[in-house]
Design an enzyme around this catalytic site. Structure first.
Site, mmCIF file in Angstrom:
data_model
loop_
_atom_site.group_PDB
_atom_site.id
_atom_site.type_symbol
_atom_site.label_atom_id
_atom_site.label_comp_id
_atom_site.label_asym_id
_atom_site.label_seq_id
_atom_site.Cartn_x
_atom_site.Cartn_y
_atom_site.Cartn_z
ATOM 1 N N ASP A 197 -1.475 47.930 0.712
ATOM 2 C CA ASP A 197 -1.270 49.277 1.265
ATOM 3 C C ASP A 197 -1.602 50.340 0.231
ATOM 4 O OD1 ASP A 197 -0.523 48.082 3.614
ATOM 5 O OD2 ASP A 197 1.626 48.303 3.294
ATOM 6 N N GLU B 278 7.133 46.821 10.635
ATOM 7 C CA GLU B 278 6.073 46.070 11.318
ATOM 8 C C GLU B 278 6.573 44.973 12.257
ATOM 9 O OE1 GLU B 278 2.917 46.874 11.421
ATOM 10 O OE2 GLU B 278 2.581 48.180 9.691
ATOM 11 N N ASP C 131 5.172 40.991 7.778
ATOM 12 C CA ASP C 131 3.978 40.144 7.681
ATOM 13 C C ASP C 131 3.846 39.487 6.313
ATOM 14 O OD1 ASP C 131 2.600 41.851 5.868
ATOM 15 O OD2 ASP C 131 1.474 42.841 7.455
ATOM 16 N N HIS D 278 3.979 50.481 8.724
ATOM 17 C CA HIS D 278 4.316 50.697 7.318
ATOM 18 C C HIS D 278 3.977 52.092 6.827
ATOM 19 C CE1 HIS D 278 5.216 47.928 3.636
ATOM 20 N NE2 HIS D 278 5.961 49.001 3.659
ATOM 21 N N HIS E 14 -0.044 42.687 2.260
ATOM 22 C CA HIS E 14 -1.081 43.661 1.942
ATOM 23 C C HIS E 14 -0.618 44.575 0.808
ATOM 24 C CE1 HIS E 14 -1.334 42.547 6.252
ATOM 25 N NE2 HIS E 14 -2.629 42.477 5.994
ATOM 26 N N ASP F 178 5.046 42.232 0.843
ATOM 27 C CA ASP F 178 4.026 42.493 1.858
ATOM 28 C C ASP F 178 2.828 41.576 1.631
ATOM 29 O OD1 ASP F 178 2.250 43.716 3.692
ATOM 30 O OD2 ASP F 178 2.921 45.724 3.163
ATOM 31 N N HIS G 246 -1.396 53.023 7.989
ATOM 32 C CA HIS G 246 -0.402 52.039 7.558
ATOM 33 C C HIS G 246 -0.910 51.193 6.381
ATOM 34 C CE1 HIS G 246 -1.502 48.149 10.030
ATOM 35 N NE2 HIS G 246 -2.569 48.724 9.550
ATOM 36 N N ASP H 286 7.674 44.390 4.570
ATOM 37 C CA ASP H 286 6.835 44.229 5.751
ATOM 38 C C ASP H 286 7.004 42.791 6.222
ATOM 39 O OD1 ASP H 286 4.652 43.782 7.519
ATOM 40 O OD2 ASP H 286 3.499 45.372 6.553
#
Length: 299
Positions: free
Chosen positions: A126, A271, A228, A99, A124, A122, A139, A226
């Site tokens: 980030d 990712e 994830d 990312h 996360h 996402d 990332h 992302d």
């Protein structure tokens, strides 16, 4: 959305420790993204991948960031390519890679808008900086860097900063936030739909609110997705899996609603890690989501 799409791959796995995500663009292409988009009716130009090379993995002695110079150089090249795509009037579709490549994508895109919005799909945030990152992995920093926060080398990619404003961001699917990220979200008033809100409200309402929120304050919207964000059950081949994530149908619905809104002006999918995947399940999922985002319909 423009009927001409330009694909650019950013095969980088230098923004984190776990190797293999550099093969993400190949996995997505192997899953048939070009054919899929052509069937929808787009004119597709695949520009191939930017050159990353295999630089020596190092920790920057001044900042403590991993592979800082290599990540900066790769993002500069990506920003130039995305800038060229935008100049040609095509829709940029970037394939990652970890990312951290979002720093380059946003550097290439945001100069074409006065009030660029960002949907950060996402697990996360980030939003880490040198001071808050528990790992030194870049990332985990691209959204902060694009806001003008963090290491100067990352912030100034593209020759200007900031790329985006905090009030024009919506994070969707968050369920793993570091303490410094939580504090920054509160300080900047960033709009976040955690898994708690998504479970409570349902994806249709989350997307309706997101679209309404961004439509009234932006002149273009970039989607940074992302894989994830989805639960590992659906997307096992990602670098940083977090249980309790979004489902397949939820995410396709989100993409379909964005397609209907006509808001999205650029996108990246990041990712995908084939080494950790199951028969390219995550690469195929990424293509499914891209199809939905770009207007594919059942009837």
């Amino acid at each position: 959305m423009k009927k001409k799409i330009s694909i650019i791959g950013a095969p980088m796995d230098l923004g984190q420790l776990r190797r293999g995500v550099d093969m993400g663009p190949s996995a997505i292409r192997y899953a048939g993204i070009v054919d899929r988009l052509e069937r929808i009716g787009y004119e597709v130009h695949d520009w191939g991948d930017i050159q990353i090379g295999r630089p020596k993995l190092v920790t920057d002695p001044k900042t403590g960031l991993r592979n800082l110079e290599a990540v900066v150089n790769a993002n500069k090249r990506l920003a130039e390519k995305v800038d060229e795509i935008m100049e040609n009037g095509h829709f940029p579709l970037v394939l990652g890679g970890d990312h951290s490549i979002a720093i380059g994508t946003l550097a290439g895109v945001s100069k074409y808008y006065d009030r660029l919005g960002v949907i950060w799909y996402d697990a996360h945030g980030d939003l880490n900086t040198v001071e808050t990152s528990p790992s030194g992995n870049i990332h985990g920093m691209p959204l902060a860097a694009s806001l003008g926060l963090g290491a100067k080398e990352l912030v100034e990619i593209g020759g200007y900063s900031p790329k985006i404003k905090s009030e024009n961001i919506v994070i969707i699917g968050a369920r793993s936030l570091d303490p410094g990220e939580k504090q920054l979200i509160k300080e900047k008033g960033i709009k976040v739909y955690t898994m708690h809100e998504i479970d409570k409200l349902g994806m249709p309402r989350v997307m309706e609110e997101t679209i309404s929120y961004l439509k009234e304050r932006t002149d273009g919207v970039h989607l940074s997705l992302d894989l994830d964000a989805l639960d590992p059950l659906f997307a096992p081949g990602v670098g940083t899996p977090v249980v309790g994530g979004l489902g397949y149908r939820e995410s396709n619905l989100a993409m379909e609603m964005l397609a209907e809104s006509g808001l999205i002006t650029s996108a990246e999918f990041v990712e995908v890690n084939p080494i950790l995947d199951e028969r390219n399940k995550t690469g195929i999922l990424a293509v499914d989501l891209m199809g939905s985002l770009l207007g594919e319909q059942l009837l």
